[in-house]
Motif scaffolding. Structure first.
Motif, PDB file in Angstrom:
ATOM      1  N   VAL A 140     -14.520  37.967 -51.494  1.00  0.00           N
ATOM      2  CA  VAL A 140     -14.406  36.630 -50.930  1.00  0.00           C
ATOM      3  C   VAL A 140     -15.778  36.189 -50.432  1.00  0.00           C
ATOM      4  O   VAL A 140     -16.534  36.990 -49.869  1.00  0.00           O
ATOM      5  N   GLY A 141     -16.122  34.941 -50.667  1.00  0.00           N
ATOM      6  CA  GLY A 141     -17.396  34.411 -50.211  1.00  0.00           C
ATOM      7  C   GLY A 141     -17.244  33.616 -48.928  1.00  0.00           C
ATOM      8  O   GLY A 141     -16.238  32.936 -48.728  1.00  0.00           O
ATOM      9  N   VAL A 142     -18.248  33.725 -48.061  1.00  0.00           N
ATOM     10  CA  VAL A 142     -18.297  32.890 -46.853  1.00  0.00           C
ATOM     11  C   VAL A 142     -19.674  32.226 -46.838  1.00  0.00           C
ATOM     12  O   VAL A 142     -20.647  32.788 -46.335  1.00  0.00           O
ATOM     13  N   PRO A 143     -19.792  31.016 -47.414  1.00  0.00           N
ATOM     14  CA  PRO A 143     -21.097  30.364 -47.585  1.00  0.00           C
ATOM     15  C   PRO A 143     -21.564  29.656 -46.312  1.00  0.00           C
ATOM     16  O   PRO A 143     -21.754  28.440 -46.275  1.00  0.00           O
TER      17      PRO A 143
ATOM     18  N   ARG B 287     -26.240  30.309 -47.291  1.00  0.00           N
ATOM     19  CA  ARG B 287     -25.011  29.656 -47.766  1.00  0.00           C
ATOM     20  C   ARG B 287     -24.888  29.756 -49.284  1.00  0.00           C
ATOM     21  O   ARG B 287     -23.799  29.657 -49.838  1.00  0.00           O
TER      22      ARG B 287
ATOM     23  N   PRO C 132     -23.233  33.797 -51.763  1.00  0.00           N
ATOM     24  CA  PRO C 132     -22.092  34.190 -52.592  1.00  0.00           C
ATOM     25  C   PRO C 132     -22.250  33.809 -54.058  1.00  0.00           C
ATOM     26  O   PRO C 132     -21.945  34.599 -54.957  1.00  0.00           O
ATOM     27  N   ARG C 133     -22.753  32.609 -54.300  1.00  0.00           N
ATOM     28  CA  ARG C 133     -22.914  32.164 -55.689  1.00  0.00           C
ATOM     29  C   ARG C 133     -23.950  33.021 -56.409  1.00  0.00           C
ATOM     30  O   ARG C 133     -23.763  33.395 -57.585  1.00  0.00           O
TER      31      ARG C 133
ATOM     32  N   ARG D 235     -22.552  36.550 -57.158  1.00  0.00           N
ATOM     33  CA  ARG D 235     -21.633  36.500 -58.302  1.00  0.00           C
ATOM     34  C   ARG D 235     -22.403  36.397 -59.612  1.00  0.00           C
ATOM     35  O   ARG D 235     -22.048  37.039 -60.612  1.00  0.00           O
TER      36      ARG D 235
ATOM     37  N   ASP E 280     -11.268  38.070 -57.375  1.00  0.00           N
ATOM     38  CA  ASP E 280     -12.167  37.227 -56.581  1.00  0.00           C
ATOM     39  C   ASP E 280     -11.341  36.038 -56.098  1.00  0.00           C
ATOM     40  O   ASP E 280     -10.816  35.271 -56.916  1.00  0.00           O
TER      41      ASP E 280
ATOM     42  N   ASP F  74     -14.175  31.168 -52.114  1.00  0.00           N
ATOM     43  CA  ASP F  74     -14.924  31.007 -50.877  1.00  0.00           C
ATOM     44  C   ASP F  74     -14.063  30.414 -49.764  1.00  0.00           C
ATOM     45  O   ASP F  74     -13.170  29.604 -50.019  1.00  0.00           O
TER      46      ASP F  74
ATOM     47  N   THR G  10     -16.754  41.027 -48.416  1.00  0.00           N
ATOM     48  CA  THR G  10     -17.253  39.670 -48.189  1.00  0.00           C
ATOM     49  C   THR G  10     -18.683  39.510 -48.632  1.00  0.00           C
ATOM     50  O   THR G  10     -19.550  40.335 -48.326  1.00  0.00           O
TER      51      THR G  10
ATOM     52  N   GLY H 156     -23.718  34.234 -46.963  1.00  0.00           N
ATOM     53  CA  GLY H 156     -23.522  33.928 -45.581  1.00  0.00           C
ATOM     54  C   GLY H 156     -24.431  34.734 -44.656  1.00  0.00           C
ATOM     55  O   GLY H 156     -24.989  35.748 -44.994  1.00  0.00           O
TER      56      GLY H 156
END
Length: 318
Positions: free
Chosen positions: A41-44, A56, A59-60, A63, A88, A91, A122, A125
């Motif tokens: 899971v992403g937390v941007p 921020r 995460p992108r 990936r 996945d 976010d 995670t 971020g």
């Protein structure tokens, strides 16, 4: 009942690695953690950053670089995708303009993940996000142990008058009873500081503090045997700030410090967590604007895969 079919990353012989889904390891995407054993899971979020912004976009970037990963760990023989249902889940939709609202949004999102008995890994971020995640962890598990790789202890009382920022999460976590202080280890701390308390305060809470200088020129396998004894006996969260590594290995971060851990020492630390009851983890503070080659994000993607490989239910091939 038919045998459960487990998700597998899209293979490089099925689709060129520069194509296919833009998910972690090109895994299937999911809209929730329901039915999953573990999730990425992403937390941007980088509103808590004090120096270079840009996490921020972490995460992108992680990936994107993760397309180079394959499903089996050739060193440890871990086969996570043969053992666990993993996807996945995208976010967390943070509030770009309000840090406090974002903190609450993150906690709510992790409450939902944990409600499904899913273990979250995670992609940050900035390190502020560890606090709302640990708030959710405490509701499910009580105070948890922590293995923390970082150049900084992140125990400031405040930053520019703010109590919640990327330099404060573990002081707030102690104050809120989120951590079992005797089961916390911080590894790789170094650099200049403002006062001696920067590293003495966590020791006064029962943390084991391992400065980077104690890690130079050696394998960390013996250290991890000691840390397993210290933090075992309960749930453990794994938190990795990429600046724990030396900037020669991970330059794309907001607050780099010289004299850090090597990549192979980071691998030893994570692999040394095998056998612990790992209930989640994060990889934070990758700032793609300062990572022109993508190498820092590639390191982050690999370390997240290694974290997946030490989750309790992962099977290992003989």
């Amino acid at each position: 009942m038919s045998e459960r079919i487990l998700n597998q990353p899209l293979g490089g012989n099925q689709m060129p690695r520069f194509a296919g889904p833009a998910t972690m390891m090109r895994l299937p995407s999911a809209t929730s953690a329901q039915g999953l054993d573990a999730c990425f899971v992403g937390v941007p979020f980088d509103i808590g950053t004090s120096n270079r912004a840009g996490a921020r976009f972490g995460p992108r970037a992680i990936r994107a670089e993760s397309c180079l990963l394959r499903p089996y760990n050739m060193a440890t023989r871990a086969a996570p995708f043969d053992s666990l249902q993993i996807a996945d889940i995208g976010d967390v939709a943070i509030n770009t303009f309000n840090a406090q609202k974002s903190i609450d949004i993150i906690t709510d999102a992790y409450d939902e993940i944990l409600r499904h008995d899913c273990t979250p890994l995670t992609m940050g971020g900035d390190h502020t996000i560890a606090l709302p995640i640990l708030r959710a962890m405490r509701k499910k598990y009580g105070p948890v142990g922590l293995v923390h790789i970082d150049a900084h202890a992140d125990i400031n009382d405040s930053m520019f008058g703010e109590k919640i920022a990327h330099g404060t999460p573990f002081r707030r976590a102690v104050e809120e009873g989120l951590l079992d202080g005797k089961r916390v280890a911080q590894i790789g701390l170094r650099g200049t500081g403002y006062t001696a308390e920067d590293f003495d305060w966590p020791r006064s809470q029962g943390f084991r503090v391992v400065p980077a200088e104690e890690c130079w020129y050696k394998s960390l396998a013996p250290l991890m045997a000691e840390i397993r004894d210290q933090v075992g006996g309960g749930p453990v969260y794994l938190s990795i700030d990429i600046d724990g590594l030396d900037p020669s290995f991970a330059p794309g971060t907001g607050t780099p410090e010289i004299g850090g851990l090597t990549i192979w020492q980071a691998l030893e630390i994570i692999r040394g967590c095998r056998g612990l009851n790992i209930i989640g983890g994060d990889l934070v503070e990758i700032s793609p604007p300062y990572d022109l080659s993508g190498n820092t994000a590639l390191v982050g993607a690999n370390l997240l895969f290694e974290m997946l490989c030490v989750l309790p239910k992962v099977q290992y091939r003989a």
